[in-house]
Design a protein around this motif. Structure first.
Motif, PDB file in Angstrom:
ATOM      1  N   PRO A   1      13.044  38.837  78.694  1.00  0.00           N
ATOM      2  CA  PRO A   1      13.190  40.245  78.336  1.00  0.00           C
ATOM      3  C   PRO A   1      11.831  40.952  78.303  1.00  0.00           C
ATOM      4  O   PRO A   1      10.805  40.341  78.019  1.00  0.00           O
ATOM      5  N   VAL A   2      11.859  42.247  78.593  1.00  0.00           N
ATOM      6  CA  VAL A   2      10.647  43.058  78.679  1.00  0.00           C
ATOM      7  C   VAL A   2      10.707  44.150  77.606  1.00  0.00           C
ATOM      8  O   VAL A   2      11.773  44.698  77.324  1.00  0.00           O
ATOM      9  N   ILE A   3       9.565  44.472  77.026  1.00  0.00           N
ATOM     10  CA  ILE A   3       9.488  45.543  76.031  1.00  0.00           C
ATOM     11  C   ILE A   3       9.480  46.882  76.771  1.00  0.00           C
ATOM     12  O   ILE A   3       8.594  47.141  77.576  1.00  0.00           O
ATOM     13  N   VAL A   4      10.494  47.712  76.509  1.00  0.00           N
ATOM     14  CA  VAL A   4      10.583  49.009  77.176  1.00  0.00           C
ATOM     15  C   VAL A   4      10.249  50.175  76.245  1.00  0.00           C
ATOM     16  O   VAL A   4      10.030  51.284  76.708  1.00  0.00           O
ATOM     17  N   ALA A   5      10.213  49.908  74.936  1.00  0.00           N
ATOM     18  CA  ALA A   5       9.798  50.926  73.964  1.00  0.00           C
ATOM     19  C   ALA A   5       9.371  50.206  72.692  1.00  0.00           C
ATOM     20  O   ALA A   5       9.945  49.176  72.338  1.00  0.00           O
ATOM     21  N   ALA A   6       8.361  50.731  72.035  1.00  0.00           N
ATOM     22  CA  ALA A   6       7.909  50.148  70.774  1.00  0.00           C
ATOM     23  C   ALA A   6       7.112  51.198  70.018  1.00  0.00           C
ATOM     24  O   ALA A   6       6.447  52.047  70.622  1.00  0.00           O
ATOM     25  N   GLY A   7       7.212  51.149  68.706  1.00  0.00           N
ATOM     26  CA  GLY A   7       6.442  52.099  67.924  1.00  0.00           C
ATOM     27  C   GLY A   7       6.621  51.900  66.437  1.00  0.00           C
ATOM     28  O   GLY A   7       7.433  51.100  65.982  1.00  0.00           O
ATOM     29  N   MET A   8       5.828  52.673  65.704  1.00  0.00           N
ATOM     30  CA  MET A   8       5.853  52.640  64.248  1.00  0.00           C
ATOM     31  C   MET A   8       6.162  54.040  63.736  1.00  0.00           C
ATOM     32  O   MET A   8       6.018  55.015  64.467  1.00  0.00           O
ATOM     33  N   GLY A   9       6.572  54.120  62.478  1.00  0.00           N
ATOM     34  CA  GLY A   9       6.783  55.408  61.847  1.00  0.00           C
ATOM     35  C   GLY A   9       7.860  56.231  62.514  1.00  0.00           C
ATOM     36  O   GLY A   9       8.966  55.760  62.767  1.00  0.00           O
ATOM     37  N   GLU A  10       7.508  57.475  62.815  1.00  0.00           N
ATOM     38  CA  GLU A  10       8.480  58.395  63.422  1.00  0.00           C
ATOM     39  C   GLU A  10       8.967  57.890  64.775  1.00  0.00           C
ATOM     40  O   GLU A  10      10.140  58.033  65.112  1.00  0.00           O
ATOM     41  N   MET A  11       8.079  57.271  65.549  1.00  0.00           N
ATOM     42  CA  MET A  11       8.487  56.724  66.849  1.00  0.00           C
ATOM     43  C   MET A  11       9.532  55.626  66.651  1.00  0.00           C
ATOM     44  O   MET A  11      10.519  55.553  67.395  1.00  0.00           O
ATOM     45  N   ALA A  12       9.370  54.791  65.642  1.00  0.00           N
ATOM     46  CA  ALA A  12      10.348  53.739  65.352  1.00  0.00           C
ATOM     47  C   ALA A  12      11.699  54.356  65.013  1.00  0.00           C
ATOM     48  O   ALA A  12      12.739  53.881  65.478  1.00  0.00           O
ATOM     49  N   GLU A  13      11.684  55.412  64.226  1.00  0.00           N
ATOM     50  CA  GLU A  13      12.932  56.092  63.883  1.00  0.00           C
ATOM     51  C   GLU A  13      13.603  56.661  65.123  1.00  0.00           C
ATOM     52  O   GLU A  13      14.811  56.559  65.285  1.00  0.00           O
ATOM     53  N   ARG A  14      12.816  57.249  66.019  1.00  0.00           N
ATOM     54  CA  ARG A  14      13.385  57.827  67.243  1.00  0.00           C
ATOM     55  C   ARG A  14      13.981  56.751  68.147  1.00  0.00           C
ATOM     56  O   ARG A  14      15.042  56.938  68.748  1.00  0.00           O
TER      57      ARG A  14
END
Length: 111
Positions: free
Chosen positions: A25-38
């Protein structure tokens, strides 16, 4: 703890697997804070099941987008895919299943 601190503790990653293009599997999106919520909201609105694991999310958000999951994380990812096989597409039923499995994990950890 402030609302901002709580928000910044949230982490999320989205994976995609195409056996014809990638060995893992490949990471297609990742983030913290507001990006994680989105990321989480987008998945839920799209009917994509969401799996909660803070430790795994912390590891995945440190990796580059487009990176394949390292072999050391294969077992965790397989368990998530198995977890998703139990989903029906019925939000209420799936919520009950998530809560049941979360309780089972909590009980296993406290044993």
């Amino acid at each position: 703890m402030t609302d901002f601190t709580r928000l910044m503790e949230k982490k999320a990653a989205a994976l995609k697997y195409d056996s014809e293009k990638n060995g893992a599997p490949v990471i297609v999106a990742a983030g913290m804070g507001e990006m994680a919520e989105r990321i989480t909201e987008t998945a839920m609105k799209s009917g994509v099941p969401v799996y909660e694991d803070d430790s795994l999310a912390s590891l995945l958000t440190q990796m580059k987008l487009g990176a394949e999951i390292p072999e050391e994380l294969f077992q965790a990812i397989v368990e998530i895919y198995i977890y998703f096989l139990g989903f029906t597409g019925d939000p209420e039923k799936d919520k009950e299943e998530r809560e049941k499995r979360r309780e089972e994990r909590k009980n296993a950890l406290s044993s």
